[in-house]
Design an enzyme around this catalytic site. Structure first.
Site, short mmCIF file in Angstrom:
data_model
loop_
_atom_site.label_atom_id
_atom_site.label_comp_id
_atom_site.label_asym_id
_atom_site.label_seq_id
_atom_site.Cartn_x
_atom_site.Cartn_y
_atom_site.Cartn_z
N GLU A 75 0.52 -1.49 0.07
CA GLU A 75 0.01 0.11 -0.38
C GLU A 75 0.88 1.29 0.32
OE1 GLU A 75 -2.67 -0.54 -0.51
OE2 GLU A 75 -3.68 -2.47 0.61
N TYR A 121 -14.59 13.86 19.20
CA TYR A 121 -14.03 14.07 19.44
C TYR A 121 -12.94 13.57 17.95
CZ TYR A 121 -14.13 14.63 24.47
OH TYR A 121 -13.62 16.15 25.45
#
Length: 216
Positions: A75, A121
């Site tokens: 990746e 958050y």
């Protein structure tokens, strides 16, 4: 201990922590961090987050050449795309986290704003998360899709695959991707229950107060 050695140890410690808590399993996931000389440390291909060896991490120089360690994750185009388009990126983490993958399969998800506004958050740490379509693992097109965002998103969700987050350093990237998975878990736990999320005004106040990248 040198700065390079500390970075290697930190990468393996944080990866092991995520593995031990079930955030990615087997030989899934990959992690990278910018080094002081402009190079990269990257988890090798086929390795487990639970058993990374600091001495065998893939080491790239500032020109992008592999100079030490084992071959890197397949990746790499995904990681490179974040580093090339976001000047603030000091680390990139990709997990195969179950709840976020499950949420990516749900038909009601907004591709431009993947996570529902359930807690402050996720908004503060991630901004809007872009849901990208399914790609074969290792397909360079994933990197091209990230490049197409022109550095405007710190996090993407690969449909049916897993989240990818860039942060200013390893700790920030790991904290943010854990927040992504936690929010996806809340979304799946409360799916169909009409939970009371944050209002548009509350989201706007968070964005202003904490200088969140949001309108991109």
């Amino acid at each position: 201990m040198t700065e390079d050695s500390r970075l290697r140890e930190t990468m393996c410690l944080l990866a092991r922590s995520m593995f031990d808590r079930g955030l990615t399993g087997g030989s899934t996931g990959n992690i990278s961090a910018r080094t002081a000389d402009g190079g990269l440390l990257v988890s090798p291909t086929g390795t487990s987050f639970g058993r990374l060896d600091p001495a065998r991490l893939s080491r790239f120089d500032a020109a992008g050449r592999l100079v030490d360690g084992d071959p890197p994750t397949k990746e790499m185009p995904l990681h490179s795309a974040f580093y090339d388009t976001r000047s603030t990126a000091g680390a990139v983490v990709h997990l195969h986290a179950c709840h976020s993958v499950a949420l990516s399969m749900m038909p009601e998800v907004d591709p431009d704003n993947f996570l529902p506004p359930l807690t402050p958050y996720a908004i503060m740490k991630l901004g809007k998360v872009k849901l990208l379509p399914f790609f074969l693992p290792g397909d360079p097109a994933m990197g091209e899709a990230v490049r197409g965002l022109a550095g405007k998103r710190s996090a993407v969700m690969l449909a049916n695959h897993g989240p990818v987050v860039a942060g200013k350093d390893l700790e920030a990237a790991c904290n943010a991707i854990e927040e992504l998975e936690d929010t996806a878990r809340l979304a799946m736990m409360t799916r169909g229950m009409s939970p009371r999320g944050l209002s548009e005004d509350e989201v706007a106040r968070l964005v202003r107060t904490f200088d969140v990248e949001w309108d991109a």
